[in-house]
Scaffold this motif. Structure first.
Motif, PDB file in Angstrom:
ATOM      1  N   ALA A 104       1.578   5.580  -0.049  1.00 56.40           N
ATOM      2  CA  ALA A 104       1.346   6.480   0.643  1.00 56.40           C
ATOM      3  C   ALA A 104       0.237   7.252  -0.020  1.00 56.40           C
ATOM      4  O   ALA A 104      -0.064   6.927  -1.246  1.00 56.40           O
ATOM      5  N   PRO A 105      -0.822   7.781   0.622  1.00 57.86           N
ATOM      6  CA  PRO A 105      -2.252   8.509  -0.219  1.00 57.86           C
ATOM      7  C   PRO A 105      -1.407   9.183  -1.409  1.00 57.86           C
ATOM      8  O   PRO A 105      -0.461   9.759  -1.401  1.00 57.86           O
ATOM      9  N   GLY A 106      -2.327   8.804  -2.567  1.00 58.01           N
ATOM     10  CA  GLY A 106      -1.935   9.422  -3.852  1.00 58.01           C
ATOM     11  C   GLY A 106      -0.742   8.932  -4.702  1.00 58.01           C
ATOM     12  O   GLY A 106      -0.260   9.357  -5.778  1.00 58.01           O
ATOM     13  N   ARG A 107      -0.164   7.967  -4.113  1.00 55.81           N
ATOM     14  CA  ARG A 107       1.187   7.484  -4.725  1.00 55.81           C
ATOM     15  C   ARG A 107       0.910   6.168  -5.239  1.00 55.81           C
ATOM     16  O   ARG A 107       2.021   5.392  -5.723  1.00 55.81           O
ATOM     17  N   ASP A 152      -9.001   0.237  -4.552  1.00 57.79           N
ATOM     18  CA  ASP A 152      -8.141   1.190  -3.800  1.00 57.79           C
ATOM     19  C   ASP A 152      -6.891   1.662  -4.862  1.00 57.79           C
ATOM     20  O   ASP A 152      -6.018   0.864  -5.014  1.00 57.79           O
ATOM     21  N   GLU A 153      -6.885   2.701  -5.243  1.00 58.17           N
ATOM     22  CA  GLU A 153      -5.921   3.294  -6.127  1.00 58.17           C
ATOM     23  C   GLU A 153      -4.386   3.459  -5.585  1.00 58.17           C
ATOM     24  O   GLU A 153      -3.602   3.534  -6.178  1.00 58.17           O
ATOM     25  N   ASP A 154      -4.431   3.105  -4.149  1.00 61.46           N
ATOM     26  CA  ASP A 154      -2.835   3.192  -3.569  1.00 61.46           C
ATOM     27  C   ASP A 154      -2.595   1.919  -3.345  1.00 61.46           C
ATOM     28  O   ASP A 154      -1.302   1.604  -2.620  1.00 61.46           O
ATOM     29  N   ALA A 192       3.183   3.189   2.578  1.00 64.76           N
ATOM     30  CA  ALA A 192       2.625   3.555   3.831  1.00 64.76           C
ATOM     31  C   ALA A 192       2.836   2.952   4.935  1.00 64.76           C
ATOM     32  O   ALA A 192       2.507   2.977   5.915  1.00 64.76           O
ATOM     33  N   THR A 219       0.973  -1.274  -0.028  1.00 68.39           N
ATOM     34  CA  THR A 219      -0.049   0.004  -0.149  1.00 68.39           C
ATOM     35  C   THR A 219       0.867   1.242  -0.012  1.00 68.39           C
ATOM     36  O   THR A 219       1.819   1.602   0.793  1.00 68.39           O
TER      37      THR A 219
END
Length: 105
Positions: free
Chosen positions: A11-14, A46-48, A88, A9
């Motif tokens: 980090a958000p947006g990556r 889940d885009e991440d 993340a 997973t």
């Protein structure tokens, strides 16, 4: 023989950055060390998230291949540090053993 499903997973947006890095850098180093990577996927919910499936003859082979990956100079100098910035947290790994009726080999 067994399989591992690993979910990484970002980090958000990556997530896209993680998928690209896994495809272009991480997986090739693992394959060069003798690992069989059955497939690599993004999670449509889940885009991440990035999921990859790895195949091993037995636990001994897994240990040997993972040790070779971790001893690779490229892995130590570039891949591990960059993943530390993209991810993340720790990966989640599920180990699967085919049933007697499975067609997987």
């Amino acid at each position: 023989m067994f399989y591992e499903i690993r979910r990484e997973t970002a980090a958000p947006g990556r997530g896209k950055e993680l998928a690209r890095w896994m495809d272009e850098q991480v997986i090739p180093v693992h394959e060069a060390a003798g690992m069989v990577v059955v497939g690599a996927f993004t999670d449509t919910d889940d885009e991440d998230a990035f999921v990859w499936i790895r195949k091993f003859r037995d636990a001994g082979e897994r240990e040997e291949v993972v040790a070779r990956v971790h001893q690779d100079p490229l892995f130590e100098s570039e891949i591990r540090p960059r993943l530390g910035h993209i991810l993340a947290g720790a990966a989640v790994t599920v180990r699967l053993a085919p049933t007697a009726s499975s067609q997987l080999s």
